[in-house]
Design a protein around this motif. Structure first.
Motif, short mmCIF file in Angstrom:
data_model
loop_
_atom_site.label_atom_id
_atom_site.label_comp_id
_atom_site.label_asym_id
_atom_site.label_seq_id
_atom_site.Cartn_x
_atom_site.Cartn_y
_atom_site.Cartn_z
N ALA A 300 76.60 21.18 71.79
CA ALA A 300 76.15 22.54 71.41
C ALA A 300 74.55 22.04 70.93
O ALA A 300 73.45 22.77 71.15
N VAL A 301 74.80 21.09 69.67
CA VAL A 301 73.40 20.78 69.02
C VAL A 301 72.36 20.18 69.76
O VAL A 301 71.19 20.34 69.65
N THR A 302 72.94 19.35 71.04
CA THR A 302 71.94 18.39 71.48
C THR A 302 71.26 19.35 72.59
O THR A 302 70.27 19.33 72.66
N MET A 303 71.93 20.17 73.17
CA MET A 303 71.41 20.88 74.24
C MET A 303 70.55 22.15 73.66
O MET A 303 69.45 22.58 74.18
N TRP A 304 71.16 23.05 72.45
CA TRP A 304 70.20 23.93 71.67
C TRP A 304 68.86 23.28 71.36
O TRP A 304 68.10 23.88 71.63
N THR A 305 69.17 22.00 70.69
CA THR A 305 68.11 21.48 69.96
C THR A 305 67.06 21.16 71.26
O THR A 305 65.76 21.13 71.16
N PHE A 306 67.33 20.61 72.33
CA PHE A 306 66.52 20.30 73.34
C PHE A 306 65.82 21.31 73.79
O PHE A 306 64.54 21.23 74.10
N GLU A 307 66.42 22.36 74.05
CA GLU A 307 65.76 23.53 74.65
C GLU A 307 64.75 24.19 73.66
O GLU A 307 63.66 24.61 74.11
N ARG A 308 65.17 24.13 72.49
CA ARG A 308 64.18 24.69 71.35
C ARG A 308 63.04 23.80 71.05
O ARG A 308 61.75 24.36 71.08
N VAL A 309 63.02 22.40 71.28
CA VAL A 309 62.03 21.79 71.13
C VAL A 309 61.20 21.65 72.16
O VAL A 309 59.84 21.71 71.88
N MET A 310 61.71 21.74 73.44
CA MET A 310 60.90 22.12 74.75
C MET A 310 60.22 23.30 74.67
O MET A 310 58.83 23.31 74.81
N ALA A 311 60.63 24.46 74.10
CA ALA A 311 59.98 25.53 73.96
C ALA A 311 58.83 25.42 72.94
O ALA A 311 57.87 25.90 73.16
N LEU A 312 59.14 24.66 71.84
CA LEU A 312 57.97 24.67 70.69
C LEU A 312 56.76 23.70 71.41
O LEU A 312 55.68 23.95 71.10
N GLU A 313 57.38 22.62 72.01
CA GLU A 313 56.23 21.92 72.70
C GLU A 313 55.29 22.63 73.76
O GLU A 313 54.25 22.40 73.76
N ARG A 314 56.05 23.39 74.50
CA ARG A 314 55.33 24.23 75.60
C ARG A 314 54.12 25.23 74.70
O ARG A 314 52.98 25.27 75.30
N MET A 315 54.80 25.72 73.78
CA MET A 315 54.11 26.64 72.88
C MET A 315 52.85 26.01 72.42
O MET A 315 51.84 26.45 72.25
N PHE A 316 53.23 24.89 71.58
CA PHE A 316 52.24 24.35 70.95
C PHE A 316 51.06 23.67 72.04
O PHE A 316 49.69 23.67 71.80
N ASP A 317 51.35 23.23 73.05
CA ASP A 317 50.44 22.40 74.01
C ASP A 317 49.74 23.98 74.73
O ASP A 317 48.42 23.56 75.02
N GLY A 318 50.19 25.03 74.55
CA GLY A 318 49.72 26.12 75.37
C GLY A 318 48.35 26.44 74.32
O GLY A 318 47.51 27.05 74.84
N GLU A 319 49.01 26.36 72.93
CA GLU A 319 47.88 26.85 72.05
C GLU A 319 46.60 25.73 71.95
O GLU A 319 45.57 26.20 71.82
N GLU A 320 46.99 24.64 72.49
CA GLU A 320 46.07 23.49 72.08
C GLU A 320 45.15 23.63 73.29
O GLU A 320 43.65 23.48 73.32
N GLU A 321 45.62 24.05 74.52
CA GLU A 321 44.82 24.13 75.86
C GLU A 321 44.10 25.53 75.71
O GLU A 321 42.92 25.83 76.29
N GLY A 322 44.34 26.31 74.85
CA GLY A 322 43.69 27.65 74.64
C GLY A 322 42.45 27.85 73.78
O GLY A 322 41.69 28.59 73.79
N LYS A 323 42.41 26.62 72.92
CA LYS A 323 41.32 26.55 72.24
C LYS A 323 39.89 26.21 72.52
O LYS A 323 40.35 25.42 73.81
#
Length: 323
Positions: A300-323
């Motif tokens: 539960a912790v592994t898959m939940w953390t994996f999905e959340r970290v992936m979402a944060l990374e995509r959001m962060f990379d999206g913000e970096e690309e938008g600058k």
């Protein structure tokens, strides 16, 4: 390919997958360390059906049940004992998590494209999930196995310290057991992980879209799918996990662990025969309850953390690309 099976494979870049897998492994390992120590202690406990004195004159089992084991460890060794072997285990989960997810994603992409299959045939999504999961588990298990062995040996230590540190344990095993000493029980590990990871990812990819449609708090559909997939897979292959643990503590210090009555085992088949003869089928499943209890929060912790970290990374990379 179904949307659920496609989702995990198409998320993010390879770098994002590696980072998310590593973080997921580290977090889950720290959370479930106490349960892991309890499981290992129970799996290594020998209690003969025919001889109440068991092996080498030790009367009866040291631990009785999950709660009894927890109480005994706290009473005799203190709370820090519940994190014995956590350093090599954290390194194990760091390497294993990133290797597993990266291999799974890459293998799934290859199989799904059909470029490297006979006649460019694209297998059924279930076949892709099973094969990719099994191959990812095999690669991750083999490459990180020495850390798994060290984790088991440290967790098996009682008040007597056999290895002073991680570095000294590596030196001592290499000196007295050679390179093969780091891979004791690898056959059982691979034999276990192939069906386990195949079944786990197949079940997870199947359950994930179903769970995502349920109204669960905090977006925990991923976690629920991980729990159910892990419980089903773990139960099916648990005897091989017990065999692996028994083989991992073979060597010159076999009689110095908290269980001083561990017999001499030779090979996977020989270990199975000895356990069945001395302890019966119950011996093969010793520690299953705590293993299932452990696998639920782990997955539960592994898959939940994996999905959340992936979402944060995509959001962060999206913000970096938008600058």
């Amino acid at each position: 390919m179904s949307g659920g099976a496609q989702a995990l494979k198409d998320e993010g870049t390879q770098q994002q997958v590696v980072i998310a897998g590593a973080v997921a492994g580290l977090v889950s390992r720290f959370v479930i360390s106490p349960l892991d120590v309890i499981k290992i202690r129970l799996q290594l406990q020998i209690h003969s059906l025919s001889d109440p004195l068991s092996h080498r004159g030790i009367t009866g089992p040291i631990y009785k049940g999950t709660l009894g084991t927890l109480k005994a460890i706290l009473r005799e060794e203190g709370i820090t004992a519940l994190w014995k072997g956590n350093v090599p285990a954290e390194l194990l989960y760091l390497a294993y998590g990133s290797t597993q997810f990266l291999t799974y994603r890459s293998t799934s992409a290859i199989l799904s494209s059909g470029d490297y299959t006979p006649f460019h045939y694209i297998p059924h999504p279930g076949v892709v999930s099973f094969v990719s999961g099994a191959f990812a588990g095999t690669v991750a298990t083999t490459t990180t196995y020495p850390l798994d062995l060290l984790r088991t040996r440290f967790a098996a230590q009682g008040n007597e310290r056999i290895y002073a540190s991680l570095l000294s344990s590596v030196r001592e095993i290499h000196k007295y057991e050679g390179l093969p000493g780091f891979f004791r029980g690898l056959g059982a590990g691979v034999s276990q992980i192939v069906p386990y990871m195949g079944l786990f990812f197949l079940s997870y990819e199947t359950l994930k879209p179903v769970m995502s449609n349920l109204s669960l708090p905090l977006g925990s559909g991923d976690a629920a799918a991980g729990v159910l997939a892990s419980v089903m897979s773990k139960t099916a292959v648990f005897p091989l996990d017990t065999v692996r643990k028994r083989l991992q503590v073979q060597g010159p210090h076999r009689a110095r662990y908290v269980h001083r009555n561990i017999p001499l085992y030779k090979g996977v088949v020989g270990t199975i025969r000895t356990i069945m003869r001395r302890e019966g089928m119950r011996g093969m499943y010793r520690g299953l309850s705590v293993s299932l209890l452990k696998s639920a929060p782990t997955s539960a912790v592994t898959m939940w953390t994996f999905e959340r970290v992936m979402a944060l990374e995509r959001m962060f990379d999206g913000e970096e690309e938008g600058k």
